[in-house]
Design a protein around this motif. Structure first.
Motif, mmCIF file in Angstrom:
data_model
loop_
_atom_site.group_PDB
_atom_site.id
_atom_site.type_symbol
_atom_site.label_atom_id
_atom_site.label_comp_id
_atom_site.label_asym_id
_atom_site.label_seq_id
_atom_site.Cartn_x
_atom_site.Cartn_y
_atom_site.Cartn_z
ATOM 1 N N LYS A 1 2.030 2.464 2.689
ATOM 2 C CA LYS A 1 2.166 3.690 4.448
ATOM 3 C C LYS A 1 3.355 3.003 4.929
ATOM 4 O O LYS A 1 3.175 2.142 5.147
ATOM 5 C CB LYS A 1 0.584 2.759 4.749
ATOM 6 C CG LYS A 1 -1.091 3.177 4.213
ATOM 7 C CD LYS A 1 -1.770 2.998 4.847
ATOM 8 C CE LYS A 1 -3.226 3.261 4.049
ATOM 9 N NZ LYS A 1 -3.969 2.569 4.790
ATOM 10 N N LYS A 2 3.314 3.665 5.623
ATOM 11 C CA LYS A 2 4.216 4.075 6.824
ATOM 12 C C LYS A 2 4.312 4.114 7.866
ATOM 13 O O LYS A 2 2.568 4.643 8.104
ATOM 14 C CB LYS A 2 4.981 5.374 6.399
ATOM 15 C CG LYS A 2 6.526 5.414 7.337
ATOM 16 C CD LYS A 2 6.962 6.854 7.265
ATOM 17 C CE LYS A 2 8.824 7.314 8.112
ATOM 18 N NZ LYS A 2 9.277 7.846 8.009
ATOM 19 N N THR B 1 1.128 -1.296 0.108
ATOM 20 C CA THR B 1 0.726 0.247 0.299
ATOM 21 C C THR B 1 1.157 1.210 -0.067
ATOM 22 O O THR B 1 0.323 2.165 0.080
ATOM 23 C CB THR B 1 -0.620 -0.167 1.283
ATOM 24 O OG1 THR B 1 0.232 0.039 2.406
ATOM 25 C CG2 THR B 1 -1.813 -0.844 1.679
#
Length: 761
Positions: free
Chosen positions: A411-412, A409
Motif C-alpha cells: 500500500k502507498k 502490503t
C-alpha cells in the motif's frame, strides 16, 4: 538569417554559462576562433568545474550527516522487576533538562514517573508498555526506551531491543542477577545489542556491587569489569571514583544535580590502583591495541583506555559496569557520560535488510540519510488521534507529506503527521533522518511492517514473538457493549503480538490468550477503564497439546454414493512422532510412486491431515510433533474430488490416532522464587504438592532462592498462596519453559473431564 542564428546560439550559451560573457568577444570575421568555438571550449571547462563542485558539495553533505549521526544514541533500559529502570529514566530526563521536577514511581504525590503515563502503571508501580523519549546530553541526542521488567510483557522488551543500537542493563546491588535479568540479557544477545551494566541501589542495606559483578560474569557469562568504584556503601555511599579518568565524583544539591570533581581520596588509592589494573587486564584480553601497551608495560593513558573500552563494547566483547543509586540521585550523570563514550552511534552498528526482489538476499544498510528510505514499524498504540506507529528509520529521510510504501502490503500511504515522542507527549517535526526513532499518525499497518520510498523492496527481519501460555474466557456483562468489546480486543491484538483472541468453536466463548495471569488481568482491566465495558472472566484455560508416541498405519477408503456424482478417495500410509528438537511441529511427506492418486489431490490430503491435527481426540487440543507419510491410495476417474480426499485424510487420521498411543502435553513453567530461609520447608513442600521438580536451591543472605519446573495448570493462584505461606515476604517469577507429557493419572483425569463436558453439551 545565418547571422541571426549564430547570435542566438551565442546568446543561449551565454545564458547557460554566464562567466563566458566577461571574456573578450572575438571578431566575427575571424573564422579560426569564432565565439561559438570559444564558448564550446569554455563549456567543457565549466563541466569539469561542476563535477569537482558536486564532489565537494557531496563531501560537505556527508560530513554534516556523519557528524549528526555520531552525536546520536538509541538506547534501551531493561532489567528484572523492581531494579529501578523507570526511576533511572526519570533521573536521566531531569538531569538532561527534559523534566523540571522528579516524581517517584509509585506516585504518592498523585503524579507518578513521567515514563509510566498509564493510570494502571502509576497505581501498580510497574511499567506495562515501553515508553519512548529523547533528551540531549553534552551535544549528544539520546533516544531512550524504558521497558517493562515483568516477563508477561516480554514482547515490549523484544521490540525495543530489535530497534536499538545499545542498552543499559540495570542490576540491583542487593538482588543481583535475577531470573528476568538473564531473560533480558538473552534478548540482548539475540538482537546483538552492545550494552553497559549499571549496578543500582548502592544506598540500600546489604548492597554488594562486587558480588553482583561476579554473578554477571558467572550467570550471564559477561566479560565485564567495573569502570567505577563506590566511595562507601549503604548509608555511607557518598560518591564514585572513575577508574578511567582516575577522578572522584560527588553529587551535591537537593537532587544531586551538581557534580563535583575531586582527586581520589588517599585512603582509596590502593583499591583504585588494583581495580584499574583489573579493568585494563580484562579489556586487554579482548582488544589487541591495548594488549600491546599492557604487555610492553607502557603507561596507559585515560584516552587509550577509553578508546579501547569503546571498541570492545561495540564489538560486544566487553561490558563496562557503572555504579550508583538512581533513587538517591548519585551516579546518573556519569552513566550518561558512559552511554555517550562507550555505546555505538547508528552507523557503528551493522543493520541488514532482506531484498524481496532477490529472493530475500541479505543487504547491509549503511544507515546514511542520502540512501533510499527504509523504516521499521516496531510498535503501535491507539492514541487520542488514531493509530500511532513508532518507526525506527534505518536509512534515508522521511518528511511530513511524503508518500511511503508498506512493503509487506504494497500500500502507498501519505505521512500526514510526524512526531517525536516524550512518553505520552508529542512534538511535531517536519522531517527525520536515518538513526532516529519517530512516530507517525494515521498510518494503517501491523507491528513489524517495513516502509520504503518505493525505490527498493527491502524488509527488515521480524522480531521473535513467544507463544502465549495461558487463556481466559471473557464476555461482556451487557449485550449492548459487544461493539466496544470487540473494538477493544481488535486494538489490543494489533498493539501486542503476544495477545491473541480466538473463538472456542465448541462453547462459542471468546478466548483471550497471553503470557501469564498478570498480562491477561491488565487487558481485562484496560477494557473496563478505556472502553467502559465490564467483562466476566471464565476459569483460565491452559494451552495443552497432544502428541503421539509411536508409529501407526492408516488405510482408509472414503466412499459415498447418493445419486449424481459421488465421493471416492482412498489414502494409505502411516503417522509417526517427529524427532526431538525438530524445528517444525507438523510434517507431511508424499512418498507415492506413480499416479495412484493424481498429484492435484495431494494438497487437499495435506490440508485434511492438518485440519484433523488441529483437534486431537483425547481432549480436543492441537496435535504437535507429528509426521504424516502418504505411501499409497486409490482414486476414481469420476467420483474423486478434492473434498473426497480431504475427508478421507480427516477420517484416516482419526482411525489411526488411538493406535499411535497419544499423550497429553502440558506447558511447564520455569519458576524462580525468593523467600526468607525460615519458610523454606513450607515453600518446598508446596512446590512438591503442585507436582513441581526442584532443580536449584541457592542461598542469598537470609533468603533462599528456589528454582523449579512446575506445570502451569498447578500454578493458578500461586501468588496468593506464596504470600500467605511467607507472611507476604516471598516473591516469584515464572516464564514458559516447554511442553512436557503429563502423568498417566493426570491424563485420565483430563480425558474424563473432557468427556463429561462434552456429555453435558
Amino acid at each position: 538569417m545565418a547571422r541571426y542564428a549564430k547570435s542566438t546560439s551565442t546568446r543561449l550559451l551565454f545564458t547557460l554559462f554566464p562567466e563566458t560573457a566577461s571574456s573578450q568577444p572575438c571578431s566575427s570575421s575571424s573564422s579560426s576562433s569564432s565565439p561559438l568555438a570559444v564558448l564550446l571550449f569554455r563549456a567543457g571547462q565549466k563541466r569539469h568545474f561542476s563535477a569537482s563542485n558536486l564532489a565537494r558539495v557531496k563531501e560537505e553533505k556527508e560530513a554534516w550527516w556523519k557528524e549528526s549521526m555520531e552525536k546520536l544514541r538509541n538506547i534501551g533500559i531493561s532489567a528484572h522487576i523492581d531494579s529501578g529502570k523507570t526511576t533511572l529514566t526519570e533521573r536521566i530526563l531531569y538531569y538532561t533538562g527534559r523534566i523540571h521536577e522528579i516524581h517517584e514511581v509509585r506516585g504518592k504525590d498523585g503524579v507518578g514517573a513521567k515514563m509510566d503515563s498509564m493510570d494502571l502503571e502509576r497505581e501498580k508501580g510497574i511499567t506495562i508498555q515501553s515508553a519512548a523519549t529523547y533528551c540531549s546530553w553534552k551535544d549528544y541526542q539520546v533516544n531512550i526506551i524504558d521497558t517493562p521488567g515483568h516477563v508477561d510483557f516480554t514482547i515490549e522488551v523484544e521490540r525495543a531491543l530489535r530497534v536499538l543500537d545499545g542498552a543499559i542493563l540495570v542490576l540491583c546491588s542487593v538482588g543481583g542477577v535475577q531470573s528476568q535479568s538473564i531473560t533480558v540479557d538473552r534478548q540482548m544477545r539475540r538482537y546483538e545489542v552492545p550494552r553497559v551494566a549499571f549496578i543500582n541501589k548502592l544506598d540500600r542495606m546489604g548492597a554488594d556491587p562486587w558480588k553482583v559483578l561476579n554473578q554477571a560474569r558467572s550467570k550471564l557469562r559477561h566479560h565485564s569489569a567495573a569502570v567505577q568504584v563506590p566511595i562507601g556503601l549503604e548509608d555511607d555511599f557518598g560518591g564514585l571514583i572513575d577508574l578511567v579518568q582516575q577522578k572522584a565524583y560527588y553529587f551535591h544539591g537537593s537532587s544531586g544535580e551538581k557534580v563535583v570533581t575531586e582527586e581520589v581520596p588517599a585512603e582509596m588509592e590502593a583499591v583504585v590502583a588494583e581495580k584499574r589494573r583489573e579493568l585494563v587486564e580484562m579489556v586487554s584480553e579482548v582488544d589487541d591495541k591495548l594488549a600491546e601497551s599492557f604487555l610492553a608495560d607502557e603507561p596507559i593513558s585515560s584516552t587509550d583506555l577509553q578508546d579501547a573500552i569503546r571498541r570492545a563494547t561495540i564489538a560486544r566483547k566487553f561490558v563496562p559496569v557503572f555504579m550508583g543509586s538512581a533513587f538517591k540521585n548519585k551516579g546518573v550523570q556519569t552513566l550518561l557520560d558512559g552511554v555517550v563514550n562507550y555505546l555505538p552511534c547508528p552507523i557503528e552498528v551493522k543493520n541488514y535488510a532482506l531484498d524481496q526482489t532477490k529472493s530475500e538476499e541479505k543487504v547491509a544498510l549503511p544507515g546514511t540519510p542520502s540512501g533510499p528510505l527504509v523504516a521499521l514499524a516496531f510498535k503501535l498504540e491507539e492514541g487520542r488521534f488514531g493509530q500511532l506507529t513508532y518507526l525506527r528509520i534505518y536509512e534515508g529521510i522521511i518528511k511530513k507529506g511524503d508518500f511511503i510504501i508498506n512493503v509487506n502490503t504494497g500500500k502507498k500511504i501519505k505521512v500526514p503527521r510526524l512526531v517525536r515522542m516524550h512518553a505520552d507527549e508529542m512534538e511535531d517535526i517536519q522531517q527525520a533522518h536515518a538513526g532516529q526513532i519517530v512516530a507517525v499518525f494515521g498510518v494503517d499497518c501491523a507491528s513489524g511492517d517495513t516502509f520504503t520510498d518505493g525505490s527498493v523492496r527491502y524488509t527488515m527481519t521480524s522480531m521473535n514473538v513467544p507463544e502465549p501460555v495461558m487463556s481466559l474466557a471473557v464476555q461482556p456483562v451487557s449485550k449492548d457493549s459487544g461493539g466496544q468489546f470487540s473494538k477493544a480486543l481488535n486494538r489490543f491484538q494489533k498493539e501486542d503480538p503476544t495477545f491473541r483472541v480466538g473463538l472456542d468453536a465448541e462453547s462459542g466463548q471468546t478466548i483471550i490468550s497471553g503470557m501469564g495471569e498478570l498480562h491477561l488481568d491488565i487487558y481485562v482491566e484496560r477494557i473496563r477503564r478505556e472502553y467502559k465495558v465490564d467483562a466476566t472472566v471464565g476459569k483460565p484455560r491452559v494451552n495443552f497439546r497432544e502428541t503421539i508416541t509411536q508409529r501407526a498405519e492408516f488405510d482408509y477408503l472414503h466412499k459415498k454414493q447418493s445419486g449424481g456424482q459421488g465421493q471416492y478417495g482412498r489414502v494409505c500410509g502411516y503417522i509417526e512422532p517427529l524427532p526431538l528438537g525438530s524445528p517444525t511441529k507438523f510434517e507431511f511427506e508424499n512418498m507415492i510412486i506413480g499416479q495412484a492418486i493424481p498429484s492435484n489431490f495431494i494438497p487437499a490430503i495435506e490440508k485434511g491431515f492438518k485440519e484433523a491435527a488441529n483437534s486431537g481426540s483425547l481432549i480436543g487440543y492441537p496435535v504437535e510433533n507429528l509426521r504424516v507419510v502418504l505411501t499409497d491410495g486409490a482414486s476414481h476417474a469420476v467420483d474423486s474430488s478434492e473434498l473426497a480426499f480431504k475427508l478421507a485424510a480427516i477420517y484416516a487420521f482419526r482411525q489411526c490416532y488411538a493406535a499411535a498411543k497419544p499423550v497429553i502435553l502440558e506447558p511447564v513453567m520455569l519458576v524462580e522464587l525468593k523467600a526468607p530461609t525460615e519458610f523454606q520447608g513450607s515453600v518446598t513442600g508446596d512446590i512438591n504438592k503442585r507436582k513441581g521438580l526442584i532443580v536449584g536451591n541457592d542461598q542469598d543472605g537470609d533468603d533462599c532462592i528456589i528454582t523449579a519446573h512446575v506445570p502451569l495448570n498447578n500454578m493458578f493462584g500461586y501468588s496468593t498462596a506464596l504470600r500467605s505461606m511467607t507472611q507476604g515476604k516471598g516473591e516469584f517469577t515464572m516464564e514458559y519453559k516447554e511442553h512436557l507429557p503429563v502423568s498417566q493419572e493426570v491424563q485420565m483425569q483430563l480425558i474424563n473431564t473432557y468427556k463429561a463436558t462434552k456429555g453435558t453439551e
